[in-house]
Design a protein around this motif. Structure first.
Motif: not given
Length: 272
Positions: A36, A39, A72
């Motif tokens: 992602d 992230d 995150h």
């Protein structure tokens, strides 16, 4: 407006945004196991802070909606470590610099620019500059490309710490700062990249609060007061960003500007 600080911002920012404007840094972070983009953003930028909780990152980054950071942080540290994230981000950025700038990276002029920028970037006081201080704790790399990127990152975080201070002086919240920027550049708030994903009701509440304070007019665009606030924030940000360049002599500043101008132009063209 502090003209020197503004000019250096224009020249340094194309280097500092490489983690977000080039593919190589993301590819290096994905190689650690991420899937992602956000992230990789939070792991890469927050890594110098170490294993701090989401509340700390949220406070220091300032401009994310409630709950965004916690999606995150600290979860990214189940995938990698702060040290590995710092190394991967740096290697990806150096790879991007070499792709865009080619043989210039090996030139004496490039090494000189990296040295001058590092002198400026490591000269400012760290008091009241938490993101800058965290990055300053990382040793300066030996490689010229890595050194240039590290210096630009330091100056970007130094400026960012000052920008948050300027926003707080004017009573502008993190999401409100995005609205100010969007409307000032002629974009509706809902069309701005850092806002368009928010639920419509949440964004409307932010804009309504700014309208109640006279920052946004009934037409949905910045009022005169809103433009004045935006201008004061930018002017104070520039003033607070000038300190690093006081470490350089006038002829060194001229040398740095001359060396950085073609680099910035190439990096901006690569973004386009």
């Amino acid at each position: 407006m502090n003209l020197l600080a503004r000019r250096m911002f224009e020249l340094v920012e194309p280097i500092g945004v490489i983690p977000y404007s080039a593919d190589e840094p993301n590819e290096a972070m994905f190689a650690l196991g991420f899937t992602d983009y956000w992230d990789t953003y939070f792991a890469g930028r927050a890594a110098p802070l170490g294993l701090v909780p989401a509340e700390v990152v949220d406070a220091l980054f300032y401009n994310f909606a409630p709950g965004e950071v916690a999606r995150h942080i600290p979860g990214v540290w189940r995938t990698t470590t702060p040290g590995a994230a710092i190394a991967a981000r740096r290697s990806g950025c150096v790879k991007a610099l070499r792709r865009v700038l080619g043989d210039r990276v090996e030139s004496p002029a490039f090494a000189r620019a990296a040295d001058l920028l590092t002198t400026a970037a490591t000269s400012a006081p760290v008091e009241g500059r938490p993101m800058y201080a965290a990055l300053r704790a990382i040793p300066v790399p030996d490689d010229a490309g890595a050194r240039l990127f590290h210096a630009a990152s330091l100056l970007r975080e130094h400026r960012g710490d000052g920008h948050i201070a300027a926003l707080m002086v004017e009573g502008v919240g993190g999401l409100e700062a995005h609205v100010l920027l969007a409307l000032d550049t002629g974009l509706p708030a809902e069309g701005f990249g850092r806002l368009h994903h928010l639920p419509a009701a949440q964004l409307a509440a932010v804009v309504d609060g700014m309208r109640d304070r006279g920052l946004v007019g009934d037409d949905g665009w910045l009022s005169g007061r809103g433009r004045a606030v935006r201008q004061r924030v930018e002017a104070l940000t520039d003033d607070l960003a000038a300190r690093p360049y006081e470490a350089l002599e006038p002829d060194e500043l001229d040398e740095l500007v001359a060396a950085a101008e073609p680099l910035a132009a190439l990096l901006l063209a690569a973004q386009d």
